[in-house]
Design a protein around this motif. Structure first.
Motif, PDB file in Angstrom:
ATOM      1  N   VAL A   7       0.984  -1.312  -0.003  1.00  0.00           N
ATOM      2  CA  VAL A   7       0.126   0.093   0.158  1.00  0.00           C
ATOM      3  C   VAL A   7       1.009   1.325   0.156  1.00  0.00           C
ATOM      4  CG1 VAL A   7      -1.568   1.449   1.537  1.00  0.00           C
ATOM      5  CG2 VAL A   7      -2.037  -0.963   0.908  1.00  0.00           C
ATOM      6  N   GLU A   8       1.893   1.368   0.962  1.00  0.00           N
ATOM      7  CA  GLU A   8       2.725   2.722   0.981  1.00  0.00           C
ATOM      8  C   GLU A   8       3.519   2.721  -0.415  1.00  0.00           C
ATOM      9  OE1 GLU A   8       4.240   5.824   2.237  1.00  0.00           O
ATOM     10  OE2 GLU A   8       2.568   4.622   3.062  1.00  0.00           O
ATOM     11  N   THR A   9       3.911   1.729  -1.178  1.00  0.00           N
ATOM     12  CA  THR A   9       4.559   1.885  -2.302  1.00  0.00           C
ATOM     13  C   THR A   9       3.674   2.353  -3.514  1.00  0.00           C
ATOM     14  OG1 THR A   9       6.176   0.519  -1.762  1.00  0.00           O
ATOM     15  CG2 THR A   9       5.996   0.768  -3.954  1.00  0.00           C
ATOM     16  N   LYS A  10       2.304   1.932  -3.315  1.00  0.00           N
ATOM     17  CA  LYS A  10       1.471   2.264  -4.309  1.00  0.00           C
ATOM     18  C   LYS A  10       0.976   3.807  -4.039  1.00  0.00           C
ATOM     19  CE  LYS A  10      -0.557  -2.210  -5.227  1.00  0.00           C
ATOM     20  NZ  LYS A  10      -1.447  -3.344  -5.166  1.00  0.00           N
ATOM     21  N   GLY A  11       0.835   4.065  -2.905  1.00  0.00           N
ATOM     22  CA  GLY A  11       0.467   5.787  -2.622  1.00  0.00           C
ATOM     23  C   GLY A  11       1.657   6.647  -2.945  1.00  0.00           C
ATOM     24  N   LEU A  32      -2.702   4.683   0.554  1.00  0.00           N
ATOM     25  CA  LEU A  32      -3.655   4.612  -0.573  1.00  0.00           C
ATOM     26  C   LEU A  32      -4.531   5.692  -0.571  1.00  0.00           C
ATOM     27  CD1 LEU A  32      -3.696   1.464  -2.616  1.00  0.00           C
ATOM     28  CD2 LEU A  32      -2.947   3.662  -3.528  1.00  0.00           C
ATOM     29  N   LEU A  33      -4.697   6.459   0.650  1.00  0.00           N
ATOM     30  CA  LEU A  33      -5.708   7.544   0.823  1.00  0.00           C
ATOM     31  C   LEU A  33      -4.966   8.655   0.557  1.00  0.00           C
ATOM     32  CD1 LEU A  33      -7.441   6.077   3.938  1.00  0.00           C
ATOM     33  CD2 LEU A  33      -8.241   5.618   1.823  1.00  0.00           C
ATOM     34  N   LEU A  74      -7.166  -1.424  -2.484  1.00  0.00           N
ATOM     35  CA  LEU A  74      -5.890  -1.747  -1.975  1.00  0.00           C
ATOM     36  C   LEU A  74      -5.405  -2.745  -3.217  1.00  0.00           C
ATOM     37  CD1 LEU A  74      -6.127  -2.167   1.766  1.00  0.00           C
ATOM     38  CD2 LEU A  74      -5.521  -0.292   0.545  1.00  0.00           C
ATOM     39  N   THR A  75      -6.042  -3.267  -3.962  1.00  0.00           N
ATOM     40  CA  THR A  75      -5.545  -4.458  -5.046  1.00  0.00           C
ATOM     41  C   THR A  75      -5.045  -3.800  -6.409  1.00  0.00           C
ATOM     42  OG1 THR A  75      -8.014  -4.896  -5.458  1.00  0.00           O
ATOM     43  CG2 THR A  75      -6.589  -6.257  -3.937  1.00  0.00           C
ATOM     44  N   ILE A  76      -5.172  -2.483  -6.453  1.00  0.00           N
ATOM     45  CA  ILE A  76      -4.926  -1.715  -7.594  1.00  0.00           C
ATOM     46  C   ILE A  76      -3.455  -2.042  -7.828  1.00  0.00           C
ATOM     47  CG2 ILE A  76      -4.172   0.417  -6.363  1.00  0.00           C
ATOM     48  CD1 ILE A  76      -5.529   1.876  -8.775  1.00  0.00           C
TER      49      ILE A  76
END
Length: 96
Positions: A7-11, A32-33, A74-76
């Motif tokens: 999540v942190e990497t994606k955000g 991701l928020l 979260l699965t994006i």
């Protein structure tokens, strides 16, 4: 599947892709928020119309009418992040 661990990497990817646009004043983020600050309610209302035309579902915050929200699942995937960020950037370009 280590969904939470990514999540942190994606955000951070979303933030990196959007932060340098001239219309973006600030990005506040927790995983991701994301809250993308535009600085003016008029810009926010206009970007919501542009998002609607582009097929993007977003909203603003009850306590802040100058920032829009990004809250994907979260699965994006990284590819989906890049595609959605490109659409958001296109709308920000039209914002003027």
């Amino acid at each position: 599947n280590k969904v939470v661990e990514r999540v942190e990497t994606k955000g951070a990817l979303y933030e990196m892709l959007l932060k340098d646009h001239p219309a973006v004043r600030e990005i506040r983020r927790s995983g991701l928020l994301l809250a993308v600050e535009l600085g003016e309610p008029q810009k926010l209302y206009r970007i919501m119309e542009l998002f609607k035309q582009a097929g993007i579902l977003s909203d603003w915050f009850l306590f802040c009418d100058t920032a829009f929200r990004i809250s994907p699942p979260l699965t994006i995937s990284e590819e989906e992040i890049r595609q959605s960020a490109a659409l958001i950037l296109k709308c920000l370009d039209e914002l003027g």
